[in-house]
Scaffold this motif. Sequence first.
Motif, short mmCIF file in Angstrom:
data_model
loop_
_atom_site.label_atom_id
_atom_site.label_comp_id
_atom_site.label_asym_id
_atom_site.label_seq_id
_atom_site.Cartn_x
_atom_site.Cartn_y
_atom_site.Cartn_z
N PRO A 19 1.50 6.97 -3.42
CA PRO A 19 1.89 8.14 -4.21
C PRO A 19 1.35 8.09 -5.65
CG PRO A 19 3.84 6.99 -3.38
CD PRO A 19 2.64 6.24 -2.92
N ILE A 20 1.22 6.89 -6.19
CA ILE A 20 0.69 6.75 -7.55
C ILE A 20 -0.80 7.09 -7.55
CG2 ILE A 20 0.24 5.11 -9.42
CD1 ILE A 20 2.88 3.70 -8.49
N TYR A 21 -1.50 6.66 -6.52
CA TYR A 21 -2.92 6.98 -6.36
C TYR A 21 -3.10 8.50 -6.22
CZ TYR A 21 -7.42 7.48 -4.00
OH TYR A 21 -8.68 7.88 -3.63
N GLU A 22 -2.28 9.12 -5.37
CA GLU A 22 -2.37 10.57 -5.16
C GLU A 22 -2.03 11.33 -6.44
OE1 GLU A 22 -3.64 12.13 -2.64
OE2 GLU A 22 -3.88 10.35 -1.39
N ALA A 23 -1.04 10.84 -7.18
CA ALA A 23 -0.66 11.48 -8.45
C ALA A 23 -1.83 11.41 -9.44
CB ALA A 23 0.56 10.79 -9.04
N THR A 24 -2.47 10.27 -9.50
CA THR A 24 -3.61 10.12 -10.39
C THR A 24 -4.72 11.09 -10.01
OG1 THR A 24 -3.07 7.78 -10.70
CG2 THR A 24 -5.29 8.46 -11.29
N ASN A 25 -5.00 11.19 -8.73
CA ASN A 25 -6.03 12.13 -8.26
C ASN A 25 -5.66 13.57 -8.60
OD1 ASN A 25 -7.77 10.22 -7.22
ND2 ASN A 25 -6.89 10.32 -5.17
N LEU A 26 -4.42 13.92 -8.36
CA LEU A 26 -3.97 15.29 -8.63
C LEU A 26 -4.09 15.64 -10.11
CD1 LEU A 26 -2.45 17.96 -7.84
CD2 LEU A 26 -0.37 16.72 -8.45
N LEU A 27 -3.56 14.79 -10.96
CA LEU A 27 -3.51 15.11 -12.38
C LEU A 27 -4.87 15.03 -13.06
CD1 LEU A 27 -0.15 13.36 -13.26
CD2 LEU A 27 -0.55 15.80 -12.92
N PHE A 28 -5.73 14.12 -12.62
CA PHE A 28 -7.03 13.99 -13.25
C PHE A 28 -8.08 14.92 -12.67
CE2 PHE A 28 -5.28 9.94 -14.76
CZ PHE A 28 -5.53 10.11 -16.10
N SER A 29 -7.91 15.36 -11.44
CA SER A 29 -8.91 16.24 -10.85
C SER A 29 -8.61 17.71 -11.13
CB SER A 29 -9.00 16.02 -9.34
OG SER A 29 -7.80 16.43 -8.71
N SER A 30 -7.37 18.00 -11.47
CA SER A 30 -6.99 19.38 -11.74
C SER A 30 -7.57 19.83 -13.07
CB SER A 30 -5.47 19.50 -11.78
OG SER A 30 -5.09 20.79 -12.15
N SER A 31 -8.05 21.05 -13.10
CA SER A 31 -8.59 21.59 -14.35
C SER A 31 -7.49 21.86 -15.37
CB SER A 31 -9.34 22.90 -14.08
OG SER A 31 -10.34 22.71 -13.14
N TYR A 34 8.84 12.88 -10.15
CA TYR A 34 10.01 13.02 -9.29
C TYR A 34 9.75 12.39 -7.91
CZ TYR A 34 13.88 15.27 -6.85
OH TYR A 34 15.00 15.52 -6.09
N VAL A 35 8.61 12.69 -7.32
CA VAL A 35 8.27 12.15 -6.00
C VAL A 35 8.07 10.64 -6.06
CG1 VAL A 35 6.52 12.16 -4.16
CG2 VAL A 35 7.34 14.32 -5.13
N ILE A 36 7.36 10.16 -7.05
CA ILE A 36 7.13 8.72 -7.18
C ILE A 36 8.45 7.99 -7.33
CG2 ILE A 36 6.19 6.91 -8.68
CD1 ILE A 36 3.80 8.80 -9.19
N ILE A 37 9.34 8.50 -8.14
CA ILE A 37 10.65 7.86 -8.33
C ILE A 37 11.44 7.84 -7.03
CG2 ILE A 37 12.89 8.18 -9.46
CD1 ILE A 37 11.29 9.00 -11.99
N GLU A 38 11.38 8.92 -6.25
CA GLU A 38 12.08 8.96 -4.96
C GLU A 38 11.53 7.90 -4.01
OE1 GLU A 38 14.81 10.75 -3.81
OE2 GLU A 38 14.99 11.12 -5.96
N VAL A 39 10.21 7.78 -3.93
CA VAL A 39 9.57 6.78 -3.05
C VAL A 39 9.98 5.38 -3.48
CG1 VAL A 39 7.35 5.76 -2.40
CG2 VAL A 39 7.62 8.24 -2.40
N LEU A 40 9.96 5.13 -4.79
CA LEU A 40 10.33 3.80 -5.29
C LEU A 40 11.80 3.50 -5.03
CD1 LEU A 40 8.30 3.78 -8.62
CD2 LEU A 40 7.82 2.45 -6.54
N ASN A 41 12.66 4.49 -5.22
CA ASN A 41 14.09 4.29 -4.96
C ASN A 41 14.33 3.97 -3.49
OD1 ASN A 41 14.86 4.67 -7.61
ND2 ASN A 41 15.37 6.82 -7.33
N MET A 53 0.82 -1.19 0.00
CA MET A 53 0.00 0.00 0.00
C MET A 53 0.86 1.26 0.00
SD MET A 53 -3.04 -1.06 -0.27
CE MET A 53 -4.10 0.27 0.13
N GLU A 54 2.01 1.21 0.69
CA GLU A 54 2.89 2.37 0.74
C GLU A 54 3.38 2.75 -0.66
OE1 GLU A 54 6.15 2.08 3.53
OE2 GLU A 54 4.87 0.93 4.88
N LEU A 55 3.61 1.76 -1.49
CA LEU A 55 4.11 2.02 -2.84
C LEU A 55 3.03 2.59 -3.75
CD1 LEU A 55 6.27 -1.16 -3.46
CD2 LEU A 55 7.06 1.14 -2.93
N LEU A 56 1.83 2.14 -3.56
CA LEU A 56 0.74 2.57 -4.44
C LEU A 56 0.14 3.91 -4.04
CD1 LEU A 56 -1.05 -0.84 -5.04
CD2 LEU A 56 0.62 0.32 -6.48
#
Length: 129
Positions: free
Chosen positions: A6-18, A30-37, A1-4
């Motif tokens: 940031p990806i979930y939050e990224a999806t929400n951010l990019l798709f909900s933003s006008s 950048y953030v997702i790559i840092e978390v994965l690393n 769940m920890e890995l998913l």
Amino acid sequence: MELLEPIYEATNLLFSSSHPTLGDLRTVFYVIIEVLNDSQIEENTVKGQIAKKISRKIYHYWNKLQTYFHEAVLLDPSTKFTTFEHSTQRDNALRQIRSTYQTYISAEENTTLRAETQTETTSAHDYFR
């Protein structure tokens, strides 16, 4: 769940933003790559193995995308230099912006010169050239 997460939050951010920007996209990657690393350090765990597999796919997209939008991110007032890991990336983006600018300046000067020397146009197509 920890890995998913940031990806979930990224999806929400990019798709909900006008109006998501390339700066937003770069920040998200950048953030997702840092978390994965960080998660890949635990390579003998399930979490580490999953992070490694997700990273391969993310890097595949990231490597393609980042070559296209360094300049746009640099010009975005909300991100500017914050998502550039290395000064080399930033310097390359600045160099590309200057090069593009010089190309347009040269084209504009040529157009202005031709317009001044040409007194009569032969067609509407020539006029707009």
